[in-house]
Enzyme design. Sequence first.
Site, short mmCIF file in Angstrom:
data_model
loop_
_atom_site.label_atom_id
_atom_site.label_comp_id
_atom_site.label_asym_id
_atom_site.label_seq_id
_atom_site.Cartn_x
_atom_site.Cartn_y
_atom_site.Cartn_z
NE ARG A 16 7.74 -2.23 5.63
CZ ARG A 16 6.52 -2.05 6.50
NH1 ARG A 16 5.58 -1.84 5.33
NH2 ARG A 16 5.84 -2.64 7.59
NE ARG B 194 -4.51 -1.48 10.16
CZ ARG B 194 -3.38 -0.50 9.69
NH1 ARG B 194 -3.15 0.58 9.30
NH2 ARG B 194 -2.38 -1.73 9.64
NE ARG C 240 2.12 -4.72 10.77
CZ ARG C 240 3.30 -4.51 10.74
NH1 ARG C 240 4.23 -4.54 11.37
NH2 ARG C 240 3.27 -3.82 9.11
NE ARG D 194 16.87 -2.83 8.65
CZ ARG D 194 17.47 -3.84 6.77
NH1 ARG D 194 15.58 -4.81 7.44
NH2 ARG D 194 17.88 -3.64 6.55
CE LYS E 68 -2.08 -0.88 3.75
NZ LYS E 68 -1.40 -2.55 3.78
P1 AP5 Z 1 5.41 -1.43 1.80
O1 AP5 Z 1 4.20 -0.62 0.70
O2 AP5 Z 1 5.16 -0.99 3.00
O3 AP5 Z 1 3.73 -2.54 2.47
P2 AP5 Z 1 2.40 -1.75 3.49
O4 AP5 Z 1 1.19 -2.23 2.50
O5 AP5 Z 1 2.02 -0.50 3.13
O6 AP5 Z 1 2.36 -2.43 5.17
P3 AP5 Z 1 2.47 -1.74 6.46
O7 AP5 Z 1 3.06 -2.16 6.96
O8 AP5 Z 1 2.79 -0.26 6.57
O9 AP5 Z 1 0.50 -1.85 6.03
P4 AP5 Z 1 0.49 -2.03 7.84
O10 AP5 Z 1 -0.96 -1.86 7.75
O11 AP5 Z 1 0.72 -3.16 8.73
O12 AP5 Z 1 0.99 -0.66 8.52
P5 AP5 Z 1 0.34 0.68 8.76
O13 AP5 Z 1 1.74 1.39 9.22
O14 AP5 Z 1 -0.28 1.43 8.49
O15 AP5 Z 1 5.70 -2.86 1.31
C1 AP5 Z 1 6.85 -3.79 2.17
C2 AP5 Z 1 8.17 -3.77 1.71
O16 AP5 Z 1 8.03 -5.07 0.36
C3 AP5 Z 1 8.55 -3.40 1.33
O17 AP5 Z 1 9.89 -2.79 1.64
C4 AP5 Z 1 7.98 -2.39 -0.71
O18 AP5 Z 1 9.66 -2.01 -1.01
C5 AP5 Z 1 7.95 -4.20 -0.91
N1 AP5 Z 1 7.14 -4.70 -1.63
C6 AP5 Z 1 6.09 -3.35 -2.23
N2 AP5 Z 1 5.64 -4.23 -2.84
C7 AP5 Z 1 6.01 -5.62 -3.85
C8 AP5 Z 1 5.84 -6.05 -4.55
N3 AP5 Z 1 4.31 -6.14 -5.79
N4 AP5 Z 1 6.96 -7.22 -5.02
C9 AP5 Z 1 8.00 -7.23 -4.16
N5 AP5 Z 1 8.09 -6.06 -3.04
C10 AP5 Z 1 7.71 -5.25 -2.83
O19 AP5 Z 1 0.23 0.66 9.89
C11 AP5 Z 1 1.55 0.82 11.77
C12 AP5 Z 1 -0.06 0.33 12.26
O20 AP5 Z 1 -0.49 1.14 12.89
C13 AP5 Z 1 -1.03 -0.88 12.79
O21 AP5 Z 1 -0.31 -2.12 13.21
C14 AP5 Z 1 -1.74 0.07 14.07
O22 AP5 Z 1 -1.18 -0.36 15.35
C15 AP5 Z 1 -1.87 1.17 13.68
N6 AP5 Z 1 -2.25 1.89 13.14
C16 AP5 Z 1 -2.48 2.12 11.34
N7 AP5 Z 1 -3.20 2.61 10.87
C17 AP5 Z 1 -4.79 2.10 11.93
C18 AP5 Z 1 -6.29 2.66 11.49
N8 AP5 Z 1 -6.39 3.10 10.67
N9 AP5 Z 1 -6.77 1.68 12.58
C19 AP5 Z 1 -5.74 1.72 14.00
N10 AP5 Z 1 -4.58 1.73 13.97
C20 AP5 Z 1 -4.11 1.79 13.11
#
Ligand code: AP5
Length: 215
Positions: free
Chosen positions: A127, A88, A172, A160, A13
């Site tokens: 990552r 979410r 997660r 990281r 994402k």
């Molecule tokens: P990346 O693009 O970073 O993946 P992502 O889907 O953005 O993953 P996140 O881990 O950021 O999502 P998340 O939803 O767990 O975390 P968030 O920050 O929202 O890609 C991952 C890796 O793969 C990268 O290194 C990339 O280069 C590689 N890659 C990407 N595409 C690829 C492909 N096609 N092929 C190969 N490699 C690829 O949330 C973190 C925390 O915040 C949550 O756990 C929660 O505690 C809190 N939080 C955030 N939002 C909310 C909410 N709305 N409600 C409640 N709590 C929340």
Amino acid sequence: MDIILLGPPGAGKGTQAQRLVDEHAMRQLSTGDMLRGAVAAGTPIGREAKAVMDRGELVSDEIVSALIDAELFAMGTGTGAIFDGYPRTEAQAQALDAILAKHGRSLDHVIELEVDEEALVERITGRFTCAECGTGYHDRFNRPAVTDTCDVCGAHSFKRRPDDNAETVRTRMALYRSETAPILPHYEGRGIVARVDGMAPIAEVTRAIDAILGR
Ligand code: AP5
């Protein structure tokens, strides 16, 4: 144009949102980034959120919806929003409807990145991001062109995330299955849900998203 990018942790994402920002001048609204910013700044929200995030659990619906509302207010109209990591839960999906209506906006697309969960642990644990400008990289799939040098700003320091470990990732993912995937029917009836193969190479995923957006 306002869109939601939906998918489990590591689905890509953030990676795809960054490309949409660069190529189509849209704005990425990542609740994860906002919360990490609040943690780094030591705000009351950040202090409340830190332990929850470190465990891989969900921060309260009220907090994240208030963050999105404030960002949309600050953004004004005229720029498309990419909701990344929000909504979410069903409560957040309902809150987003109300927030968008209040700001005179509406959703054009909900794009689900379909991925093989087994591959996500490797994606997440490999990552890292530039410590200066936040550009995202991966040990195997998306390395900087010059070792230890950010492609975008030339910085040499990287970081990281503390929640990017195998145990937290599993929590997660379980929450994605139980709380987030069930919100899809909220949008299915409106005919705005599209699915993309998130296991394809990054550039191919971008092309598939562009095709959905008609770009
Ligand atoms: P990346 O693009 O970073 O993946 P992502 O889907 O953005 O993953 P996140 O881990 O950021 O999502 P998340 O939803 O767990 O975390 P968030 O920050 O929202 O890609 C991952 C890796 O793969 C990268 O290194 C990339 O280069 C590689 N890659 C990407 N595409 C690829 C492909 N096609 N092929 C190969 N490699 C690829 O949330 C973190 C925390 O915040 C949550 O756990 C929660 O505690 C809190 N939080 C955030 N939002 C909310 C909410 N709305 N409600 C409640 N709590 C929340």
